[in-house]
Write a protein that holds these residues in place. Structure first.
Motif, mmCIF file in Angstrom:
data_model
loop_
_atom_site.group_PDB
_atom_site.id
_atom_site.type_symbol
_atom_site.label_atom_id
_atom_site.label_comp_id
_atom_site.label_asym_id
_atom_site.label_seq_id
_atom_site.Cartn_x
_atom_site.Cartn_y
_atom_site.Cartn_z
ATOM 1 N N ASP A 180 76.445 61.777 28.519
ATOM 2 C CA ASP A 180 76.782 61.725 27.085
ATOM 3 C C ASP A 180 77.837 62.756 26.707
ATOM 4 O OD1 ASP A 180 75.075 59.709 26.845
ATOM 5 O OD2 ASP A 180 73.508 60.810 25.771
ATOM 6 N N ASN B 25 78.771 51.837 24.738
ATOM 7 C CA ASN B 25 77.754 51.327 25.647
ATOM 8 C C ASN B 25 78.280 50.112 26.383
ATOM 9 O OD1 ASN B 25 75.852 53.242 25.155
ATOM 10 N ND2 ASN B 25 75.044 52.173 23.361
ATOM 11 N N ALA C 70 68.068 46.939 30.439
ATOM 12 C CA ALA C 70 67.456 47.433 29.191
ATOM 13 C C ALA C 70 67.606 48.955 29.121
ATOM 14 C CB ALA C 70 65.988 47.030 29.146
ATOM 15 N N LYS C 71 67.472 49.616 30.260
ATOM 16 C CA LYS C 71 67.552 51.091 30.268
ATOM 17 C C LYS C 71 68.955 51.591 29.940
ATOM 18 C CE LYS C 71 63.965 52.150 33.600
ATOM 19 N NZ LYS C 71 63.812 52.274 35.045
ATOM 20 N N ASN D 9 70.990 50.298 27.942
ATOM 21 C CA ASN D 9 71.386 49.914 26.579
ATOM 22 C C ASN D 9 72.539 48.938 26.519
ATOM 23 O OD1 ASN D 9 69.614 51.098 24.869
ATOM 24 N ND2 ASN D 9 70.703 53.080 24.903
ATOM 25 N N THR D 10 72.563 47.976 27.412
ATOM 26 C CA THR D 10 73.649 47.000 27.346
ATOM 27 C C THR D 10 73.457 46.091 26.119
ATOM 28 O OG1 THR D 10 74.811 45.309 28.598
ATOM 29 C CG2 THR D 10 72.449 45.337 28.859
ATOM 30 N N LYS D 11 74.573 45.626 25.582
ATOM 31 C CA LYS D 11 74.451 44.759 24.399
ATOM 32 C C LYS D 11 74.001 43.353 24.816
ATOM 33 C CE LYS D 11 78.065 47.359 22.153
ATOM 34 N NZ LYS D 11 79.517 47.412 22.165
ATOM 35 N N ASP E 108 69.395 42.951 21.661
ATOM 36 C CA ASP E 108 68.770 43.432 20.421
ATOM 37 C C ASP E 108 67.798 42.403 19.877
ATOM 38 O OD1 ASP E 108 69.882 45.869 20.270
ATOM 39 O OD2 ASP E 108 71.646 45.237 19.114
#
Ligand code: AMP
Length: 419
Positions: free
Chosen positions: A15, A324, A371-372, A374-376, A397
């Motif tokens: 990050d 992301n 999922a980990k 954070n892919t759209k 989402d």
């Protein structure tokens, strides 16, 4: 025994790295749109470059340099700052025969053996610019405006104060140093050991000493701005009125003298209002190129501390990571992998951040990973999809899933419609 990183250094990753990239992208854009050229010089240089330019009596050269003999017995120093290296490169590569002014910018790591504290490291990074070949205060305005624009873009402008001063030319300083020494003559015995040494070798450095014992002796110090010659005074007035005219806010701080020997006339610093940290500083250095045996080349430049800029962005929550992964390809087997490999590349060329499994894991394990991170979207190519030459696009989402033909064009259309 575990090996840990050397004191005063840090690892930058994930990050935080995103913030560094964001700042560096802004720097690159601002500088290239001003017709400036990036320069990269070596991390280590001949030690005498720094003793001759930064100055033997400065804290940097006296106490803070990483200096060692290499296997050939040469004295080498890890660069503690970059102006000296840029000026060496200017002379060595004959930049003076190029159209003047030569406008350079850089980012890179510097090395100083300093006491660790918040925002102070032994390896740190600077973004800097050097404008060589103009003796006009307009170059000072342009130099300052690059930093100003960067801080504006990053949302930091109202968190910082630009402080400026003029330390005049050598004529002004000779008169001023005499007056300063006279004023301090009966006070110096009560001041710190460093200041006692400065009194003899570099009296102007006494001005910015922060030791309590010294501060109390300096209530009515003579100020350099009262000793400026006509030309230096006119330049300083012109600088101030031009900064006013173009709307760059500043404060005058008569105590800024800068720690390095090569400065003259305009000097300035950007200070964080809340953290009481200098974020950057620099000034004019009209004689440095000559001091290093180059042709007369007036110049102005500065370095901004990137570590401190990042610290402020984090402190004020001014960075939003919107980078992301757009699409993660979940593939049934090698066959599916080969089929989407180039489609992923096509999507990357369209500007998407696309990722694909490289572990040969099960579809379930790939979905967990997607999922980990954070892919759209995930783009699933299972057995059915392979047969139909399609893929299942899953919005991570909403969990909505849609089948589309397996092509970059169709996936692009779907993502644009779905965004
Ligand atoms: P200077 O060359 O000392 O004027 O430094 C210019 C800028 O570099 C400072 O305003 C700081 O933002 C940054 N800087 C200087 N020394 C360090 C350090 N030891 N650690 C982190 N940043 C530093």
């Amino acid at each position: 025994m575990n090996i840990s990183r050397a004191k005063g250094t840090k690892d930058i990753f994930f990050d935080e790295m995103k913030i560094w990239e964001y700042v560096e992208e802004n720097i690159k854009q601002i500088c290239s749109r001003r017709n400036m050229n990036q320069i990269r010089t070596p991390i280590f240089e001949d030690t005498s470059l720094f003793s001759r330019s930064v100055g033997n009596e400065t804290d940097i050269v006296n106490k803070e340099m990483y200096t060692f003999l290499d296997k050939g017995g040469r004295s080498i120093t890890l660069r503690p700052e970059l102006t000296a290296g840029v000026v060496r490169a200017y002379i060595e590569n004959g930049f003076s025969s190029m159209p003047s002014p030569v406008k350079l910018w850089y980012t890179g790591t510097m090395y100083r053996y300093e006491k660790m504290q918040k925002g102070r490291y032994r390896e740190f990074s600077q973004f800097g610019i050097e404008l060589l070949g103009s003796d006009s205060y307009l170059a000072d305005v342009e130099a300052i405006s690059v930093a100003y624009e960067l801080f504006r873009k990053l949302g930091l402008l109202d968190k910082l104060i630009l402080r400026i001063n003029s330390i005049g030319c050598s004529n002004c300083r000779t008169k001023y140093v005499d007056a300063l020494k006279e004023y301090l003559a009966d006070k110096i015995d009560n001041m710190c050991e460093d200041c006692k040494a400065r009194y003899v070798k570099n009296p102007m450095r006494i001005i910015d000493c922060k030791q309590d014992s010294c501060k109390s002796q300096k209530s009515n110090l003579p100020m350099i701005t009262d000793y400026l010659c006509e030309e230096c005074n006119k330049d300083f007035e012109n600088l101030k009125s031009t900064l006013n005219a173009v709307g760059m806010k500043y404060e005058i701080d008569k105590t800024i003298v800068r720690g390095l020997d090569y400065y003259n006339k305009t000097v300035f610093e950007f200070i964080s209002k809340d953290l009481d940290l200098a974020v950057g500083g620099g000034g004019r250095y009209d004689t440095l190129v000559e001091v290093l045996d180059g042709p007369h080349t007036p110049a102005v430049g500065y370095g901004l501390g990137l570590d401190r800029i990042i610290l402020l962005l984090k402190e004020y929550n001014l960075f939003e990571n919107n980078k992301n992964v757009d699409i993660y390809f979940v593939v049934q087997d090698n066959n599916a992998f080969s089929k989407v490999f180039n489609i992923a590349n096509d999507l990357r060329n369209l500007g998407y951040i696309a990722d694909i499994d490289i572990c040969g894991r099960s579809i379930k394990a790939q979905m967990k990973y997607a999922a980990k991170i954070n892919t759209k979207y995930t783009c699933i190519i299972g057995e059915d999809e392979l047969k139909e030459n399609s893929c299942s696009m899953k919005n991570m989402d909403t969990s909505e899933q849609l089948k589309v033909n397996l092509s970059a064009q169709k996936i692009d259309n779907m993502l644009k419609g779905g965004k």
